[in-house]
Design an enzyme around this catalytic site. Sequence first.
Site, mmCIF file in Angstrom:
data_model
loop_
_atom_site.group_PDB
_atom_site.id
_atom_site.type_symbol
_atom_site.label_atom_id
_atom_site.label_comp_id
_atom_site.label_asym_id
_atom_site.label_seq_id
_atom_site.Cartn_x
_atom_site.Cartn_y
_atom_site.Cartn_z
ATOM 1 N N GLY A 46 -38.308 21.276 119.326
ATOM 2 C CA GLY A 46 -37.401 20.918 118.241
ATOM 3 C C GLY A 46 -37.916 21.325 116.868
ATOM 4 O O GLY A 46 -39.075 21.080 116.531
ATOM 5 N N VAL A 71 -42.279 11.196 120.980
ATOM 6 C CA VAL A 71 -43.059 12.096 120.137
ATOM 7 C C VAL A 71 -42.497 12.130 118.718
ATOM 8 O O VAL A 71 -43.235 12.162 117.736
ATOM 9 C CB VAL A 71 -43.107 13.505 120.749
ATOM 10 C CG1 VAL A 71 -43.752 14.491 119.788
ATOM 11 C CG2 VAL A 71 -43.885 13.469 122.069
ATOM 12 N N CYS A 130 -30.406 12.824 117.478
ATOM 13 C CA CYS A 130 -31.244 12.366 116.361
ATOM 14 C C CYS A 130 -30.560 11.235 115.604
ATOM 15 O O CYS A 130 -29.333 11.157 115.552
ATOM 16 C CB CYS A 130 -31.499 13.519 115.400
ATOM 17 S SG CYS A 130 -32.360 14.893 116.151
ATOM 18 N N GLY A 243 -32.150 17.706 133.640
ATOM 19 C CA GLY A 243 -32.491 16.311 133.867
ATOM 20 C C GLY A 243 -33.065 16.120 135.253
ATOM 21 O O GLY A 243 -32.328 16.041 136.236
#
Length: 303
Positions: A46, A71, A130, A243
């Site tokens: 990211g 994180v 986010c 996933g």
Amino acid sequence: MADISVNIAGIQMNSPVMTASGTFGYGIEFADFVDFREIGAVIVKGTTLHPREGNDYPRMVETASGMLNCVGLQNKGADYFCTHIYPEIKNLPTNMIVNVSGSSPEDYAECAARIDELEAIPAIELNISCPNVKQGGMAFGVTPDGAASVVRAVRQAYHKPMIVKLSPNVTNIADIALAVQDAGADAISCINTLMGMVIDIERRRPVLSIATGGMSGPCVKPVAVRCVWQVAKAVTIPVIGLGGIMTAADAIEFLLAGASAIEIGTANFIDPAVTMKVSRGINEWLDAHGCRSVQEIVGMLES
């Protein structure tokens, strides 16, 4: 050998196997283990407009059949990526895609605009899980309006293919998928991590520094397959499934559910060559079942 090449929103890939953001660094860290020509794309960790330190430690913990992490998008910002990371990865022989994150639609758009200038980056993946700082920390991706607001802002600033990564922590993921499609998304990836928590019973405290974290690994696969199936039925743009994928058999479940490609995440921590093994395994399965192309099985789930 079957043809396993795919085209996602105009991006030609040698394989439907991609790497998931945050689990493969910037790609160069895996150069000793992976032949990049055998995978469709690397989605780098990211990237945000401004540098982020991330959350305090501890921020990773193993759990049953998976792991949790908080994180917190630690990275050195878009300018550092453009000047220092991009020159090192631009010639890798696969598609290099940047995962873009932010705290407001304007942040997302400005970060995407800077990535837009990089010739060797053919697409971005928007992380709309986010927190929206203007709405008290609620994630953008949990409402159709919030998700669409980010996509619309980025669409005005970014002119290449845009993949939007959806959160499973919602009431109806198909509604979110339709909203981002209508706002200008070119493809959808799902799912991002599930929200989870681990408690140290001796200390009577959460193990992670911020109490909760994103759960990934084999334990989330049934949820992810269900989400891909629902989204693929709702939208007309390509869906990328992720996933809990550990094997080629896992990947084929996602393809049958409607995914045109897949991403591998947590499995990279266990086996750094897993992406190549899954790509080869898909080919072997297609050959064994008389399929000439991976396209023949996408969405071919029998009721």
